[in-house]
Design an enzyme around this catalytic site. Sequence first.
Site, PDB file in Angstrom:
ATOM      1  NE  ARG A 183      -1.420  -6.740 -19.887  1.00  0.00           N
ATOM      2  CZ  ARG A 183      -1.683  -7.914 -20.481  1.00  0.00           C
ATOM      3  NH1 ARG A 183      -1.886  -9.003 -19.765  1.00  0.00           N
ATOM      4  NH2 ARG A 183      -1.723  -7.993 -21.793  1.00  0.00           N
ATOM      5  CE1 TYR A 207      -4.491   8.499   1.546  1.00  0.00           C
ATOM      6  CE2 TYR A 207      -5.542   7.121  -0.100  1.00  0.00           C
ATOM      7  CZ  TYR A 207      -4.681   8.139   0.235  1.00  0.00           C
ATOM      8  OH  TYR A 207      -4.018   8.806  -0.756  1.00  0.00           O
ATOM      9  CG  ASP A 216      -4.050   0.681   3.934  1.00  0.00           C
ATOM     10  OD1 ASP A 216      -2.812   0.689   4.133  1.00  0.00           O
ATOM     11  OD2 ASP A 216      -4.611   1.495   3.180  1.00  0.00           O
ATOM     12  CE  LYS A 248       1.139   7.612   0.623  1.00  0.00           C
ATOM     13  NZ  LYS A 248      -0.170   7.108   1.021  1.00  0.00           N
TER      14      LYS A 248
END
Length: 390
Positions: free
Chosen positions: A55, A108, A181, A206
Amino acid sequence: MSQEHSQKSGFETRAIHAGYDPDPTTGAVIPPIYATSTYKQDGVGGLRGGYEYSRSGNPTRTALEGNLAALEEGDRAFAFASGLAAEDTLLRSLTRPGDHLVIPDDAYGGTFRLIDKVGGPWGLEHSPAAVSDLDAVRAAIRPGKTKLVWIETPTNPLLNIGDIEALAAIAHQAGALLVVDNTFASPYLQQPLTLGADVVVHSTTKYCGGHSDVVGGALVVRGLEVADKVGFHQNAMGAVPGPFDAFLTHRGLKTLAVRMDRHCDNAEKVVDFLVGHPQVAEVIYPGLESHPGHEVASRQMKRYGGIVSFRVTGGEEHALDVCDRTEVFTLGESLGGVESLIEHPGRMTHASVAGTDLEVPPDLIRLSVGIETAEDLVADLERALEPGRG
Ligand SMILES: *Cc1c(COP(=O)(O)O)cnc(C)c1O
């Protein structure tokens, strides 16, 4: 390739080499998928390369993070299990209950839901403003309370453009940070940190991943103070990607430059076809001189991207019909993969904002133009737009 060299080489060289040197023991050219949760210590606290538990750190993820930092020209990058996991971690790293954010009035949908529905009950306040309207952003700032000015550029699906340099100055003057973003542009077309932004957010699902085979997110930051906070929260909150996801995303990034150039080439050909087509009422693409953000986009983007939105002449029925009729363009949500996608924002990605100020026109279609043969894409749209068929 060492970090020192990785910032000075060209973009394509960084995309392929930054973040990883061939493995010293085997010479493996590609970062191995380190499917391990823990690491042998050489005596208590004797960590090899700083690795203790996956982690906190995993070499496959480290390679991806080094690559992303070099591509965005940031000080540090942090990879997450999704774009929204990255956003959640950022919000909790840099804001506290009672703080205020300025967000895009066409954010978004998932970002809006996170800030409004999750952040709201937790005590975060937000004001929407159009990213293309500097006065509106200035007016939305609450001096002393606004901690983040959060923008997207281009926005989704109307492809509005925010002037990153000007917005960074406005945010900084108010003592806030500018978060960009950069999912739609990708680091190949636009590097917000070099224009004054403090944090870049990516849904690497994306264009960065680029093959529609992995969900992921990233934060790239300028300044070690922000880096320390985000690094602490990445480990404390734990929304990290597994090594296989990190590997896939990193593999995608290596070809980002060539993919983006082809996405842009194909988008331009599609736009050329759509402009002036008798069944098309309006084409929305920042590369068009008629686009209100064209001048700013030309200044801050290398090219104009692979997303094209357009409105048809026959209303919603017509738009739904065109979405049903394409064969090469696959009907589906998401964007940024090698395959072309078509969608109806009003009924699909933006259905949740119907009836609000964020509602999108019902005759709007969004294309994520892929890297297939351009002539096939144009022929597919030509067939789907032919009147009296279906
Ligand atoms: C998809 C997307 C996100 C969310 O990312 P996930 O990887 O789906 O969590 C955030 N911002 C933009 C602009 C996006 O397109």
